[in-house]
Scaffold this active site. Structure first.
Site, PDB file in Angstrom:
ATOM      1  N   GLY A 118       0.826  -1.202   0.000  1.00  0.00           N
ATOM      2  CA  GLY A 118       0.000   0.000   0.000  1.00  0.00           C
ATOM      3  C   GLY A 118       0.856   1.246   0.000  1.00  0.00           C
ATOM      4  N   GLY A 167      -0.104   9.335   0.476  1.00  0.00           N
ATOM      5  CA  GLY A 167       0.719  10.512   0.270  1.00  0.00           C
ATOM      6  C   GLY A 167       1.891  10.606   1.218  1.00  0.00           C
ATOM      7  CB  THR A 190       1.229  -0.309   3.987  1.00  0.00           C
ATOM      8  OG1 THR A 190       0.638   0.892   4.504  1.00  0.00           O
ATOM      9  CG2 THR A 190       0.873  -1.470   4.905  1.00  0.00           C
ATOM     10  CG  ASP A 206      -8.544   6.776   4.612  1.00  0.00           C
ATOM     11  OD1 ASP A 206      -9.452   7.089   3.805  1.00  0.00           O
ATOM     12  OD2 ASP A 206      -7.434   6.347   4.244  1.00  0.00           O
TER      13      ASP A 206
END
Length: 610
Positions: free
Chosen positions: A14, A17, A21, A136
């Site tokens: 992942g 910005g 990950t 999120d």
């Protein structure tokens, strides 16, 4: 790439910005276990905000549907978070592979996820205790466990954008953060509130129902959501006529209200609308009656982690075992070192007193067990036979037998009087971490890396004689399975009716000895549970964890009573006095802490996960 000489990054899974990950493995564990490593950009985080975020994640990781924080550190100018790996598939992938969700799946999602959001915001008595907004919530950040279960099936991940709300936040704005398609209107203006996560959850639900991008589900000209227009005609007819479907539609509509004051204000409100039982979070009372009275610092050197503790039957002496290859005997009245026992050539991993307090048994990574005369501090003998590190030793209640568990996958029984091996017990597929006798001496429990606990029934005889030399002295009574990772520790209750086990999966399980049935699972630690011990009256259980804490649990209600904090590194051992209200904890920080019950009334603080 290897971080901190233990976390090996395997692949990037992942990127945002300010965050990358990675799937990784922790090579500091044996066998290595998978984990997730997030690299945070120093442009986004300062050292102070990073520390605050780590503290948030440690608190959040106490919930079984939020990944536990395993470690955090700074390296090469970047900040890193190491979190528990959750096996499963995120909901964006699930929809892509399996198609749109049906109504039943949406109900299940809400029933699973809303208690987690409640845990994060945590309103109790009019006070906000955690005050955390995820900011999120979207299909990519909700993982469906694999294999699928009926309860706690969905896990919320990626808290890199989460924040603690303070009073000053009500007066200030900040840059918009989160994913625009799923963000509430106020969040896009830098004014996220607790109801913003509920809005994002609502958008997630209508996407899962339609498999249409959220921007396309909103009619800009009429300023309203038109998600029902994208349901299939058959499903759409049902949604208009079925009472349960109508109620779900109304709930989703209220989650999606543009104006905050028309929206659900809390997860509690949504659960009430769904007819769910709302289980309010309760917390530990301030100033718990257990207090650290003394910190003992006797083990020294680079390798001086305190690995094991034992309190003598008369509660006058404490034995501690360390990576420095020594065992120390402490006077619990004066807190002074009585003796330092040397002889092992590698780290000492287990220590226990005989029931009469006259003999001390120690186990070591050097593959040996040693017996010591407590009164003289002299070695009696060395027991040889294991082919790998010995991790645990336990005396039978009559003191005649010593059991040892080893990483050679075996358990050995020894005659204490003759120092001879009685027999070898085999059956575990991986390393044996812990052994314990039942109070009546008829059963032996063993815990292993193979994720099981085995109960062995011992032959009903006292002294072992030569006629038993070639005959089995045990039989397998049963195997207990349920832990998701290695089982590290095991202990019987004083009445022998309950078996407690601690695991790498961060949980403690209580088992009914007679039936082998699981009584309950105690959840609260955010890292491996490495030691458990019952109090003398059997009313409480102590657990020690790599999360740097010791917890006390009330057995009758399976509730957490208090958390003892003070160690600055993993707690590796715990012991409790059978005579006085005294607890000893040992840690990788090289210290031993002595905790005393300073009030006779124990304040019980209820904290149950939804």
């Amino acid at each position: 790439m290897l971080l901190q000489e233990r976390y090996r990054l395997l692949k990037q899974i992942g990127k945002g910005g300010f965050c990358k990950t990675f799937l990784a493995v922790d090579e500091g564990q044996f066998p290595p276990i998978p984990c997730v490593v997030q690299e945070l950009s120093p442009e986004y985080e300062t050292f102070i905000t990073f520390g605050q975020k780590a503290q948030q994640l440690e608190e959040l990781g106490k919930h079984p549907q939020i990944p536990a924080l395993l470690a955090y550190f700074e390296q090469n100018g970047h900040f890193y978070l190491v979190q528990e790996f959750i096996a499963g598939t995120n909901l964006a992938q699930v929809v892509e592979e399996e198609g749109a969700f049906n109504e039943t799946q949406i109900w299940q999602l809400l029933e699973d996820v809303l208690p987690v959001l409640q845990f994060m915001s945590d309103a109790y008595g009019g006070l906000r205790l955690r005050n955390i907004i995820h900011r999120d919530i979207k299909p990519q950040n909700i993982i469906r466990r694999s294999p699928i279960t009926k309860k706690g099936n969905f896990v919320i991940v990626d808290f890199t954008t989460a924040k603690i709300v303070t009073e000053i936040d009500q007066l200030t704005s900040e840059t918009s953060i989160g994913s625009p398609e799923y963000s509430a209107p106020e969040q896009t203006k830098g004014k996220a509130v607790f109801a913003s996560d509920l809005y994002s959850l609502g958008v997630t639900c209508i996407y899962l129902l339609t498999q249409i991008p959220p921007f396309d589900l909103f009619d800009i000209a009429n300023d309203c959501w038109v998600w029902r227009d994208y349901l299939t005609s058959k499903i759409s007819d049902v949604w208009r006529q079925d009472s349960k479907s109508l109620r779900l539609g109304q709930i989703l509509d209220k989650l999606l209200q543009k104006t905050v004051n028309r929206r659900f204000q809390s997860a509690d409100e949504v659960m009430q609308a769904m007819g769910m039982e709302c289980k309010t979070q309760h917390f530990k009372l301030p100033n718990p009656p257990w207090r650290c009275l003394h910190t003992l610092t006797g083990h020294s050197g680079t390798l001086s982690s305190v690995n094991a503790l034992a309190i003598s039957p008369d509660s006058n002496t404490l034995a501690s075992a360390s990576d420095d290859k020594t065992i120390k005997l402490w006077d619990l009245n004066s807190q002074k070192v009585l003796a330092s026992l040397s002889g092992h050539s590698q780290a000492v991993k287990s220590v226990t007193f005989s029931p009469d307090g006259q003999i001390l048994a120690t186990a070591s990574d050097d593959k040996t067990i040693k017996l010591w005369r407590v009164e003289t501090s002299k070695e009696i003998c060395t027991l040889l036979g294991h082919s790998h590190a010995v991790k645990s030793v336990a005396f039978s209640p009559d003191g005649q037998i010593l059991a040892s568990g080893s990483w050679d996958k075996t358990i050995k029984l020894w005659d204490v009087n003759t120092s001879k091996e009685i027999c070898t017990i085999t059956g575990h597929k991986l390393q044996v971490n812990s052994v314990a006798f039942s109070p009546d001496g008829k059963l032996l429990a063993s815990a292993s890396y193979d994720r099981t606990i085995r109960l062995w029934q011992l032959k009903a005889f006292g002294r072992f004689e030569e006629k038993f030399e070639n005959r089995p002295c045990y039989s397998l009574l049963g195997t207990l399975s349920g832990h998701a990772w290695a089982v590290l520790t095991v202990a019987f209750s004083p009445d022998g009716k309950i078996l407690a086990t601690g695991s790498d999966d961060n949980t403690i399980k209580l088992w009914e000895v007679n039936t082998g049935q699981l009584i309950c699972t105690l959840v609260g630690h955010s890292w491996s549970v490495v030691a458990v011990a019952f109090t003398a009256d059997g009313e409480m259980l102590l657990s020690a964890s790599c999360d740097k804490t010791v917890k006390l649990w009330k057995i009758s209600t399976a509730e957490e009573i208090v958390t003892l904090s003070g160690h600055i590194d993993s707690v590796s051992a715990v012991a409790v006095s059978k005579v006085t209200q005294l607890i000893a904890s040992g840690s990788r920080d090289k210290t031993i802490k002595l905790w005393q019950l300073v009030e006779q009334r124990v304040g019980v603080a209820r904290r149950r996960h939804p």
